[in-house]
Design a protein around this motif. Structure first.
Motif, PDB file in Angstrom:
ATOM      1  N   SER A 135      29.231  34.515  25.175  1.00  0.00           N
ATOM      2  CA  SER A 135      30.191  33.966  26.165  1.00  0.00           C
ATOM      3  C   SER A 135      31.550  34.523  26.006  1.00  0.00           C
ATOM      4  N   CYS A 136      32.051  34.527  27.000  1.00  0.00           N
ATOM      5  CA  CYS A 136      33.525  35.010  27.029  1.00  0.00           C
ATOM      6  C   CYS A 136      34.101  34.196  28.111  1.00  0.00           C
ATOM      7  N   ALA A 137      35.163  33.351  27.552  1.00  0.00           N
ATOM      8  CA  ALA A 137      36.021  32.253  28.386  1.00  0.00           C
ATOM      9  C   ALA A 137      37.394  33.028  28.634  1.00  0.00           C
ATOM     10  N   ALA A 138      37.717  32.909  29.854  1.00  0.00           N
ATOM     11  CA  ALA A 138      38.730  33.441  30.430  1.00  0.00           C
ATOM     12  C   ALA A 138      39.961  32.604  30.728  1.00  0.00           C
ATOM     13  N   SER A 139      41.031  32.630  30.475  1.00  0.00           N
ATOM     14  CA  SER A 139      42.202  31.879  31.129  1.00  0.00           C
ATOM     15  C   SER A 139      43.295  32.821  31.159  1.00  0.00           C
ATOM     16  N   GLY A 140      44.327  32.354  32.151  1.00  0.00           N
ATOM     17  CA  GLY A 140      45.363  32.982  32.659  1.00  0.00           C
ATOM     18  C   GLY A 140      45.273  34.041  33.686  1.00  0.00           C
ATOM     19  N   ILE A 141      43.999  34.000  34.259  1.00  0.00           N
ATOM     20  CA  ILE A 141      43.751  34.777  35.279  1.00  0.00           C
ATOM     21  C   ILE A 141      43.067  34.389  36.461  1.00  0.00           C
ATOM     22  N   SER A 142      43.041  34.791  37.597  1.00  0.00           N
ATOM     23  CA  SER A 142      42.080  34.406  38.693  1.00  0.00           C
ATOM     24  C   SER A 142      40.783  34.880  38.437  1.00  0.00           C
ATOM     25  N   PHE A 143      40.127  34.123  37.722  1.00  0.00           N
ATOM     26  CA  PHE A 143      38.826  34.735  37.328  1.00  0.00           C
ATOM     27  C   PHE A 143      37.896  35.234  38.248  1.00  0.00           C
ATOM     28  N   SER A 144      37.832  34.487  39.416  1.00  0.00           N
ATOM     29  CA  SER A 144      36.730  34.813  40.565  1.00  0.00           C
ATOM     30  C   SER A 144      37.047  35.955  41.029  1.00  0.00           C
ATOM     31  N   ILE A 145      38.188  36.799  41.037  1.00  0.00           N
ATOM     32  CA  ILE A 145      38.445  37.967  41.857  1.00  0.00           C
ATOM     33  C   ILE A 145      38.308  39.133  40.763  1.00  0.00           C
ATOM     34  N   TYR A 146      38.196  38.884  39.224  1.00  0.00           N
ATOM     35  CA  TYR A 146      38.016  40.025  38.512  1.00  0.00           C
ATOM     36  C   TYR A 146      36.466  40.619  38.315  1.00  0.00           C
ATOM     37  N   THR A 147      36.403  41.609  38.140  1.00  0.00           N
ATOM     38  CA  THR A 147      35.383  42.358  37.598  1.00  0.00           C
ATOM     39  C   THR A 147      35.235  42.180  36.329  1.00  0.00           C
ATOM     40  N   MET A 148      34.046  41.621  35.580  1.00  0.00           N
ATOM     41  CA  MET A 148      34.044  41.092  34.202  1.00  0.00           C
ATOM     42  C   MET A 148      32.945  42.014  33.581  1.00  0.00           C
ATOM     43  N   GLY A 149      33.318  42.529  32.563  1.00  0.00           N
ATOM     44  CA  GLY A 149      32.261  43.498  31.725  1.00  0.00           C
ATOM     45  C   GLY A 149      32.204  43.030  30.362  1.00  0.00           C
ATOM     46  N   TRP A 150      31.318  43.844  29.820  1.00  0.00           N
ATOM     47  CA  TRP A 150      31.040  43.608  28.350  1.00  0.00           C
ATOM     48  C   TRP A 150      31.055  45.287  27.712  1.00  0.00           C
ATOM     49  N   TYR A 151      31.500  45.369  26.711  1.00  0.00           N
ATOM     50  CA  TYR A 151      31.689  46.710  26.173  1.00  0.00           C
ATOM     51  C   TYR A 151      30.965  46.527  24.688  1.00  0.00           C
ATOM     52  N   ARG A 152      30.746  47.655  24.019  1.00  0.00           N
ATOM     53  CA  ARG A 152      30.608  47.589  22.505  1.00  0.00           C
ATOM     54  C   ARG A 152      30.862  48.778  21.842  1.00  0.00           C
ATOM     55  N   GLN A 153      31.094  48.554  20.556  1.00  0.00           N
ATOM     56  CA  GLN A 153      31.735  49.873  19.689  1.00  0.00           C
ATOM     57  C   GLN A 153      30.983  49.465  18.374  1.00  0.00           C
ATOM     58  N   ALA A 154      30.141  50.630  18.274  1.00  0.00           N
ATOM     59  CA  ALA A 154      29.648  50.532  16.738  1.00  0.00           C
ATOM     60  C   ALA A 154      30.355  51.418  16.036  1.00  0.00           C
ATOM     61  N   PRO A 155      30.251  51.239  14.463  1.00  0.00           N
ATOM     62  CA  PRO A 155      31.068  51.796  13.455  1.00  0.00           C
ATOM     63  C   PRO A 155      30.978  53.374  13.585  1.00  0.00           C
ATOM     64  N   GLY A 156      32.119  54.080  13.888  1.00  0.00           N
ATOM     65  CA  GLY A 156      32.191  55.583  14.060  1.00  0.00           C
ATOM     66  C   GLY A 156      32.000  56.099  15.395  1.00  0.00           C
ATOM     67  N   LYS A 157      31.652  55.191  16.074  1.00  0.00           N
ATOM     68  CA  LYS A 157      31.279  55.554  17.849  1.00  0.00           C
ATOM     69  C   LYS A 157      32.525  55.037  18.791  1.00  0.00           C
ATOM     70  N   GLN A 158      32.591  55.722  19.846  1.00  0.00           N
ATOM     71  CA  GLN A 158      33.373  55.171  20.927  1.00  0.00           C
ATOM     72  C   GLN A 158      32.939  54.016  21.548  1.00  0.00           C
ATOM     73  N   ARG A 159      33.807  53.333  22.202  1.00  0.00           N
ATOM     74  CA  ARG A 159      33.444  52.029  22.869  1.00  0.00           C
ATOM     75  C   ARG A 159      32.648  52.513  24.137  1.00  0.00           C
ATOM     76  N   GLU A 160      31.636  51.603  24.481  1.00  0.00           N
ATOM     77  CA  GLU A 160      30.976  52.026  25.506  1.00  0.00           C
ATOM     78  C   GLU A 160      30.540  50.722  26.583  1.00  0.00           C
ATOM     79  N   LEU A 161      30.443  51.200  27.635  1.00  0.00           N
ATOM     80  CA  LEU A 161      29.908  49.830  28.608  1.00  0.00           C
ATOM     81  C   LEU A 161      28.637  49.658  28.511  1.00  0.00           C
ATOM     82  N   VAL A 162      28.528  48.350  28.476  1.00  0.00           N
ATOM     83  CA  VAL A 162      27.400  47.796  28.205  1.00  0.00           C
ATOM     84  C   VAL A 162      26.812  47.346  29.590  1.00  0.00           C
ATOM     85  N   ALA A 163      27.643  46.432  30.346  1.00  0.00           N
ATOM     86  CA  ALA A 163      27.184  46.001  31.706  1.00  0.00           C
ATOM     87  C   ALA A 163      28.476  45.342  31.967  1.00  0.00           C
ATOM     88  N   PHE A 164      28.460  45.217  33.512  1.00  0.00           N
ATOM     89  CA  PHE A 164      29.811  44.826  34.152  1.00  0.00           C
ATOM     90  C   PHE A 164      29.239  43.935  35.719  1.00  0.00           C
TER      91      PHE A 164
END
Length: 114
Positions: free
Chosen positions: A21-50
């Motif tokens: 879960s990711c709880a957001a505050s301080g933004i107009s949440f409904s207009i934002y594209t929300m995404g999940w990224y991940r970063q494994a050790p020694g690797k670049q951050r990559e997009l998981v889903a949006f």
């Protein structure tokens, strides 16, 4: 002040499930594209889903059919349901919010044991 706070990470055996879960505050949440990224050790951050403001979704090929992203605008929260987890899914998972600016959470660790 913008805050994105992830939760739900942890240690799980291969084949198991977790829900982030990711709880957001301080933004107009409904207009934002929300995404999940991940970063494994020694690797670049990559997009998981949006998920867009119109609830269109997009997934990395590596998680298609296993992960589902969703949002609840009434709760200012985005979710990532992760099923059939694999050891290669082990990473720190980050929430992002993108509109005119891009914001990041602090990350939550997901560890999948074999």
């Amino acid at each position: 002040q913008v805050q994105l706070v992830e939760s739900g990470g942890g240690l799980v055996q291969a084949g198991g499930s977790l829900r982030l879960s990711c709880a957001a505050s301080g933004i107009s949440f409904s207009i934002y594209t929300m995404g999940w990224y991940r970063q494994a050790p020694g690797k670049q951050r990559e997009l998981v889903a949006f998920i867009t403001r119109g609830e269109s979704t997009n997934y990395a090929d590596s998680v298609k059919g296993r992960f589902t992203i969703s949002r609840d605008n009434a709760k200012n929260t985005v979710y990532l349901q992760m099923n059939s987890l694999k050891p290669k899914d082990t990473a720190v998972y980050y929430c992002s919010a993108r509109f005119a600016s891009n914001y990041w959470g602090q990350g939550t660790q997901v560890t999948v044991s074999s």
